[in-house]
Write an enzyme that holds these catalytic residues in place. Structure first.
Site, PDB file in Angstrom:
ATOM      1  N   GLU A   7       0.848  -1.202   0.000  1.00 44.58           N
ATOM      2  CA  GLU A   7       0.000   0.000   0.000  1.00 44.58           C
ATOM      3  C   GLU A   7       0.887   1.257   0.000  1.00 44.58           C
ATOM      4  OE1 GLU A   7      -2.411   1.605  -0.697  1.00 44.58           O
ATOM      5  OE2 GLU A   7      -3.973   1.681   0.835  1.00 44.58           O
ATOM      6  N   ASP A   8       0.374   2.331  -0.577  1.00 47.05           N
ATOM      7  CA  ASP A   8       1.143   3.571  -0.613  1.00 47.05           C
ATOM      8  C   ASP A   8       1.074   4.309   0.719  1.00 47.05           C
ATOM      9  OD1 ASP A   8      -1.558   4.199  -0.879  1.00 47.05           O
ATOM     10  OD2 ASP A   8      -1.304   5.520  -2.602  1.00 47.05           O
TER      11      ASP A   8
ATOM     12  N   ASP B 144      -3.990   6.007   6.026  1.00 50.06           N
ATOM     13  CA  ASP B 144      -4.421   7.301   6.551  1.00 50.06           C
ATOM     14  C   ASP B 144      -5.441   7.034   7.667  1.00 50.06           C
ATOM     15  OD1 ASP B 144      -4.713  10.123   6.575  1.00 50.06           O
ATOM     16  OD2 ASP B 144      -6.249  10.075   5.052  1.00 50.06           O
TER      17      ASP B 144
ATOM     18  N   ASP C  23      -1.159  10.763  -5.363  1.00 49.94           N
ATOM     19  CA  ASP C  23      -1.726  11.870  -6.150  1.00 49.94           C
ATOM     20  C   ASP C  23      -2.528  12.842  -5.306  1.00 49.94           C
ATOM     21  OD1 ASP C  23      -3.987  10.076  -5.663  1.00 49.94           O
ATOM     22  OD2 ASP C  23      -5.064  11.337  -7.092  1.00 49.94           O
TER      23      ASP C  23
END
Ligand code: IMP
Length: 177
Positions: A99-100, A103, A159
């Protein structure tokens, strides 16, 4: 936010490279004899996944899944669904999710639950970045790159409104937070 906004570097490409190497060494230690299935979450993890797997010199397979959580804004709706499913069956496989960013944790806990129901032999999470101050549900990150401040970050695959994914560094947008 105006289109004039300027990203500034939070984690440089050199720091990222060193961190990816460290993560690859940890993953190698645990998975080199397991022929794991690495599942990348699209789109944000593509760059991280590409760099990471080039450092993994053992047999593995890849798959990708795409989830909808964020729309074109910044807040998660909390309603997550699979918009592009896996191709590989995961039953009995050693699965590592890539996963990036974690959050609120809503997206990844939905996915881990979704995958767990499909009975993998093992299921672990590797996340490039974590924003623990934003967490709404508890998440265990087995392999973590960076802990990020409570700011919106972009670059290296991440992004804002589909922009900035191509930046080679992880950046915060000027004027943020
Ligand atoms: P969560 O469900 O709130 O944990 O959000 C996870 C997803 O939201 C990530 O996979 C990203 O796509 C997106 N996201 C959350 N924070 C950021 C950020 O700071 N920059 C870019 N994308 C983010």
């Amino acid at each position: 936010m105006s289109s004039q906004v300027k990203p500034h570097i939070l984690f440089s490409r050199e720091q990222i490279e060193a961190k990816v190497k460290k993560l690859a060494a940890e993953i190698r230690e645990d998975y080199q004899d397991k022929h794991p299935l690495l599942i990348g979450i699209l789109k944000g993890s593509f760059m991280f996944m590409a760099d990471l797997i080039r450092l993994l010199d053992f047999s593995l397979e890849l798959d990708f899944i795409r989830l909808s959580s964020y729309g074109r804004g910044r807040q998660t709706s909390g309603k997550i669904k699979v918009v592009q499913a896996l191709r590989c069956p995961i039953k009995g496989r050693d699965v590592l999710v890539i996963e990036d960013i974690v959050d609120t944790g809503l997206t990844i806990s939905f996915l881990l639950d979704y995958l767990q129901k499909r009975k993998p032999a093992s299921l672990k999470l590797c996340a490039l970045t974590d924003k623990p101050s934003r967490r709404q549900v508890p998440v265990t990150i087995d392999y973590l790159g960076f802990t990020a401040p409570n700011k919106f970050i972009v670059g290296y695959g991440l992004d804002w409104d589909e922009k900035f994914r191509n930046l080679p560094d992880i950046c915060v947008l000027e004027g943020e937070g």
